[in-house]
Scaffold this motif. Structure first.
Motif, PDB file in Angstrom:
ATOM      1  N   GLN A 203       0.817  -1.206   0.000  1.00 22.45           N
ATOM      2  CA  GLN A 203       0.000   0.000   0.000  1.00 22.45           C
ATOM      3  C   GLN A 203       0.854   1.262   0.000  1.00 22.45           C
ATOM      4  O   GLN A 203       0.346   2.350  -0.209  1.00 22.45           O
ATOM      5  CB  GLN A 203      -0.940   0.023   1.215  1.00 22.45           C
ATOM      6  CG  GLN A 203      -0.255   0.252   2.558  1.00 22.45           C
ATOM      7  CD  GLN A 203       0.254  -1.040   3.169  1.00 22.45           C
ATOM      8  OE1 GLN A 203       0.237  -2.077   2.525  1.00 22.45           O
ATOM      9  NE2 GLN A 203       0.683  -0.991   4.409  1.00 22.45           N
ATOM     10  N   GLY A 204       2.167   1.099   0.234  1.00 21.89           N
ATOM     11  CA  GLY A 204       3.046   2.265   0.210  1.00 21.89           C
ATOM     12  C   GLY A 204       3.251   2.754  -1.208  1.00 21.89           C
ATOM     13  O   GLY A 204       2.993   2.052  -2.190  1.00 21.89           O
ATOM     14  N   SER A 205       3.697   3.959  -1.335  1.00 23.78           N
ATOM     15  CA  SER A 205       3.963   4.524  -2.651  1.00 23.78           C
ATOM     16  C   SER A 205       5.311   5.232  -2.611  1.00 23.78           C
ATOM     17  O   SER A 205       5.815   5.589  -1.548  1.00 23.78           O
ATOM     18  CB  SER A 205       2.864   5.506  -3.058  1.00 23.78           C
ATOM     19  OG  SER A 205       2.780   6.570  -2.120  1.00 23.78           O
ATOM     20  N   ILE A 206       5.903   5.411  -3.781  1.00 23.43           N
ATOM     21  CA  ILE A 206       7.196   6.070  -3.911  1.00 23.43           C
ATOM     22  C   ILE A 206       6.961   7.571  -3.987  1.00 23.43           C
ATOM     23  O   ILE A 206       6.200   8.050  -4.826  1.00 23.43           O
ATOM     24  CB  ILE A 206       7.924   5.567  -5.164  1.00 23.43           C
ATOM     25  CG1 ILE A 206       8.064   4.035  -5.115  1.00 23.43           C
ATOM     26  CG2 ILE A 206       9.280   6.222  -5.302  1.00 23.43           C
ATOM     27  CD1 ILE A 206       8.633   3.446  -6.378  1.00 23.43           C
ATOM     28  N   SER A 207       7.618   8.310  -3.090  1.00 24.08           N
ATOM     29  CA  SER A 207       7.460   9.758  -3.087  1.00 24.08           C
ATOM     30  C   SER A 207       8.065  10.357  -4.349  1.00 24.08           C
ATOM     31  O   SER A 207       9.138   9.954  -4.799  1.00 24.08           O
ATOM     32  CB  SER A 207       8.144  10.347  -1.843  1.00 24.08           C
ATOM     33  OG  SER A 207       8.092  11.761  -1.882  1.00 24.08           O
ATOM     34  N   LEU A 222       4.167   3.111 -11.482  1.00 19.13           N
ATOM     35  CA  LEU A 222       4.443   2.100 -10.456  1.00 19.13           C
ATOM     36  C   LEU A 222       3.524   2.276  -9.250  1.00 19.13           C
ATOM     37  O   LEU A 222       3.000   1.289  -8.706  1.00 19.13           O
ATOM     38  CB  LEU A 222       5.911   2.192 -10.022  1.00 19.13           C
ATOM     39  CG  LEU A 222       6.955   1.675 -11.009  1.00 19.13           C
ATOM     40  CD1 LEU A 222       8.355   1.955 -10.485  1.00 19.13           C
ATOM     41  CD2 LEU A 222       6.775   0.179 -11.236  1.00 19.13           C
ATOM     42  N   ASN A 223       3.350   3.524  -8.801  1.00 17.85           N
ATOM     43  CA  ASN A 223       2.456   3.772  -7.661  1.00 17.85           C
ATOM     44  C   ASN A 223       1.027   3.317  -7.967  1.00 17.85           C
ATOM     45  O   ASN A 223       0.355   2.730  -7.110  1.00 17.85           O
ATOM     46  CB  ASN A 223       2.476   5.260  -7.298  1.00 17.85           C
ATOM     47  CG  ASN A 223       3.772   5.678  -6.637  1.00 17.85           C
ATOM     48  OD1 ASN A 223       4.489   4.840  -6.085  1.00 17.85           O
ATOM     49  ND2 ASN A 223       4.089   6.951  -6.682  1.00 17.85           N
ATOM     50  N   ARG A 224       0.603   3.593  -9.185  1.00 22.72           N
ATOM     51  CA  ARG A 224      -0.744   3.174  -9.573  1.00 22.72           C
ATOM     52  C   ARG A 224      -0.846   1.644  -9.584  1.00 22.72           C
ATOM     53  O   ARG A 224      -1.856   1.074  -9.140  1.00 22.72           O
ATOM     54  CB  ARG A 224      -1.078   3.761 -10.942  1.00 22.72           C
ATOM     55  CG  ARG A 224      -2.523   3.571 -11.357  1.00 22.72           C
ATOM     56  CD  ARG A 224      -2.904   4.542 -12.454  1.00 22.72           C
ATOM     57  NE  ARG A 224      -1.984   4.483 -13.583  1.00 22.72           N
ATOM     58  CZ  ARG A 224      -1.141   5.442 -13.908  1.00 22.72           C
ATOM     59  NH1 ARG A 224      -1.075   6.545 -13.201  1.00 22.72           N
ATOM     60  NH2 ARG A 224      -0.352   5.313 -14.965  1.00 22.72           N
ATOM     61  N   ALA A 225       0.206   0.989 -10.076  1.00 24.57           N
ATOM     62  CA  ALA A 225       0.204  -0.477 -10.088  1.00 24.57           C
ATOM     63  C   ALA A 225       0.226  -1.034  -8.665  1.00 24.57           C
ATOM     64  O   ALA A 225      -0.464  -2.017  -8.353  1.00 24.57           O
ATOM     65  CB  ALA A 225       1.413  -0.993 -10.879  1.00 24.57           C
TER      66      ALA A 225
END
Length: 457
Positions: A203-207, A222-225
């Motif tokens: 559930q984390g995302s890359i800032s 990537l965040n969306r995936a």
């Protein structure tokens, strides 16, 4: 797929080469605009110099070289006079105006553009050392191509051009190296942040704050995936937990009705099937809770838990004719951080799996070490490479014996939740060993390695 750094270096090198050649071309063009006559003088004199020949009898001739023929073809009013000592050869005399001095010329060495005697035109005077004397060339009406001017310019400035080319090459290499470093750092930052995301709960995302602009579309994708994968995982876990929970009530009612079955053999068979089904549902619930990380750790003694599990399975082992034993080479270091119920479930799965699926086993041994417990059997074992398949959900070591096929998968989840390792090793005909390795065992191994290094030093 080619390397980004290599592609960038080649592209930068090609761009620098084009820029360098364009710079030289512009420089020659500007030189032609400013000093057309001196440049033409040098080019034409160079062509005649290369074609001049003095034979042993001191006869001076101008060979019909390609350069000479080209010079004649593009210069309709060309004339030249070449002299060496007292020998003189001439071309285009009908176009030659009156000169301000007589031939042969005996002036200083060099290139000059002079006016004719009538002051209506100019001509080139070139005096070049040649052997014991000088070769004197006077050329008028000459025209040269741009390529000839370019070659003449390069020939006269070869060393400065080499220095400029070296500076360009150095700039390309340094720029490519620095750019590669910057691109690599940006990719490394994205990679580290992607690796920091828990695969079981992405559930984390890359800032995007520290991501280069060029990589932001990739990171956003990537965040969306990650968000979509996390939503899918949550949906699957929720379905698994709800399905297992909903099955408990009908199973309880079914168990009560089985007790009323009058036929004893049928009732025994139904009870056995009910236990297997209940075990499967319980395993699904345990798996759902572990995957959702509903775990609170506390100190537990592996020795006490292992003894209790072996005691629980003693009747089953006695019925199967298998001996259960406990080995504990070390008396201390069996306390680990974890959830006792989960660790007990993991050990029960391992012991039960050994009793059911270890073909030909006569003994099952539990061995305790600091931060680690192993369950070994002396059965037939299995082929190397099957360990990963056995840990997969709904896979069993012996299909003939039945089983839920979730036991070892749950053990794997339990150890992952504890930050430990679940390791299976087996040798065909030599038995199988399943080990639970907790973080305390890893910490001790690192401490022992440091101590050994200090003592060796």
């Amino acid at each position: 797929m080619k390397s980004i750094a290599r592609t960038f270096t080649l592209s930068l090198g090609l761009a620098a080469t084009v820029l360098f050649l364009a710079t030289i071309t512009i420089a020659v063009w500007q030189s032609q605009l400013r000093e057309y006559e001196p440049v033409v003088c040098r080019v034409a004199a160079g062509v005649l110099y290369d074609a001049a020949v003095v034979d042993p009898g001191h006869a001076l001739t101008i060979r019909s070289t390609r350069g000479v023929e080209q010079l004649k073809s593009i210069s309709p009013n060309l004339w030249y006079v070449v002299s060496y000592e007292k020998q003189i050869t001439e071309f285009g005399g009908e176009h030659r105006p009156a000169l301000p001095f007589s031939l042969p010329y005996g002036g200083p060495i060099g290139f000059s553009v002079l006016n004719t005697l009538d002051q209506n035109s100019t001509f080139c005077l070139a005096v070049i050392p040649w052997g014991p004397s000088d070769l004197v060339m006077m050329v008028g009406g000459a025209q040269v191509r741009f390529g000839q001017m370019l070659m003449s310019f390069v020939g006269r400035n070869i060393f400065p051009l080499f220095l400029v080319a070296l500076a360009f090459a150095s700039m390309v290499l340094i720029g490519a190296w620095l750019s590669g470093r910057f691109v690599g750092r940006g990719i490394d930052r994205v990679t580290r942040r992607a690796l920091a995301i828990d695969p079981s709960a992405p559930q984390g995302s890359i800032s995007l704050d520290e991501v280069p602009i060029e990589l932001k579309p990739l990171v956003e994708a990537l965040n969306r995936a990650f968000d979509e994968i996390n939503a899918y995982i949550k949906m699957q876990r929720r379905f698994l937990g709800n399905a297992a929970h909903q099955l408990r009530t009908p199973l309880t009612l079914l168990r009560a009705r089985i007790e009323d079955v009058a036929d004893p053999p049928l009732r025994i068979a139904l009870v056995r099937d009910m236990r297997r089904l209940t075990s499967l549902v319980s395993a699904m619930l345990d798996l759902a809770r572990l995957q959702n990380h509903a775990i609170e750790k506390g100190p537990i003694d592996l020795a006490d838990v292992t003894r209790d599990v072996l005691a629980d399975f003693s009747p089953s082992a006695l019925d199967a004719g298998i001996e259960l034993s406990l080995e504990q080479p070390e008396e201390d270091g069996t306390v680990v951080q974890g959830v006792e119920a989960a660790v007990r479930s993991a050990l029960a799965n391992l012991v039960g799996n050994a009793l059911i699926h270890a073909r030909g086993a006569r003994r099952v041994t539990a061995t305790l070490h600091r931060g680690r417990v192993s369950i070994s059997d002396d059965g037939a074992g299995f082929s190397p490479g099957d360990e990963r398949q056995l840990i997969e959900p709904f896979q069993t070591g012996n299909a003939a014996e039945g089983g839920a096929g979730l036991g070892l998968s749950i053990v794997q989840e339990i150890m992952a939740a504890h930050g430990g390792e679940f390791i299976i090793t087996s040798t065909p005909g030599g038995g199988t060993t399943a080990s639970l390795r907790f973080p305390e065992a890893t910490a001790r191994a690192m401490s022992d390695n440091r101590s050994g290094n200090v003592e060796t030093a």
